[in-house]
Design a protein around this motif. Structure first.
Motif, PDB file in Angstrom:
ATOM      1  N   GLU A 182      39.293  25.087  81.835  1.00 59.33           N
ATOM      2  CA  GLU A 182      39.129  26.510  81.600  1.00 59.33           C
ATOM      3  C   GLU A 182      37.826  26.995  82.213  1.00 59.33           C
ATOM      4  N   VAL A 183      37.931  28.040  83.007  1.00 57.78           N
ATOM      5  CA  VAL A 183      36.741  28.626  83.623  1.00 57.78           C
ATOM      6  C   VAL A 183      35.961  29.430  82.586  1.00 57.78           C
ATOM      7  N   GLN A 184      34.663  29.175  82.534  1.00 53.75           N
ATOM      8  CA  GLN A 184      33.811  29.927  81.625  1.00 53.75           C
ATOM      9  C   GLN A 184      32.468  30.239  82.269  1.00 53.75           C
ATOM     10  N   SER A 229      31.185  26.644  83.701  1.00 51.93           N
ATOM     11  CA  SER A 229      31.994  25.442  83.539  1.00 51.93           C
ATOM     12  C   SER A 229      33.411  25.733  84.005  1.00 51.93           C
ATOM     13  N   GLY A 230      34.118  24.668  84.354  1.00 51.05           N
ATOM     14  CA  GLY A 230      35.517  24.805  84.746  1.00 51.05           C
ATOM     15  C   GLY A 230      35.749  25.099  86.220  1.00 51.05           C
ATOM     16  N   PHE A 231      34.667  25.153  87.007  1.00 49.91           N
ATOM     17  CA  PHE A 231      34.809  25.355  88.454  1.00 49.91           C
ATOM     18  C   PHE A 231      33.561  24.769  89.124  1.00 49.91           C
ATOM     19  N   THR A 232      33.612  24.660  90.433  1.00 54.36           N
ATOM     20  CA  THR A 232      32.520  24.035  91.195  1.00 54.36           C
ATOM     21  C   THR A 232      31.442  25.074  91.466  1.00 54.36           C
ATOM     22  N   ASN A 283      24.550  23.621  86.516  1.00 52.52           N
ATOM     23  CA  ASN A 283      25.582  24.670  86.532  1.00 52.52           C
ATOM     24  C   ASN A 283      25.137  25.919  85.789  1.00 52.52           C
TER      25      ASN A 283
END
Length: 118
Positions: free
Chosen positions: A1-3, A25-28, A77
């Motif tokens: 999940e993208v947050q 979080s949830g992606f690069t 991040n």
């Protein structure tokens, strides 16, 4: 999940400082350009500052130049906004946003409220 989760907002007196954080979080994260956008009560969104994916390029709205500093820690991040010499006109909800360099997909956080008042 993208947050994207902003934190660090609050009430501060004129002339004071705050440091906002945006945890991703949830992606690069390191592949995304990120920005801060704010929205004051009763007004439209205003772009505040941006930083490139690698962190080597930053830019600022004229209204915050010299007072705000954007930075990022790709290992953690996390995006930051150091805000100094705050004024009542800086009162707004501050949002972080991440945009992919390759796909242009864009994510938004939920915002954090900054209130500058004596």
């Amino acid at each position: 999940e993208v947050q994207l989760v902003e934190s660090g907002g609050g009430l501060v007196q004129p002339g004071g400082s705050l440091r906002l954080s945006c945890a991703a979080s949830g992606f690069t994260f390191r592949n995304y350009d990120v920005t801060w956008v704010r929205q004051a009560p009763g007004k439209g969104p205003e772009w505040v500052s941006g930083i490139a994916a690698g962190g080597g390029y930053t830019n600022y709205a004229d209204s915050v130049k010299g007072r705000f500093t954007i930075s990022r820690d790709n290992a953690k991040n996390t995006l930051y906004l150091q805000m100094n010499s705050l004024q009542p006109e800086d009162t707004a909800v501050y949002y972080c946003s991440a945009t992919s360099r390759s796909t242009l997909e864009r994510f938004w956080g939920q915002g954090t409220l900054v209130t500058v008042s004596s």
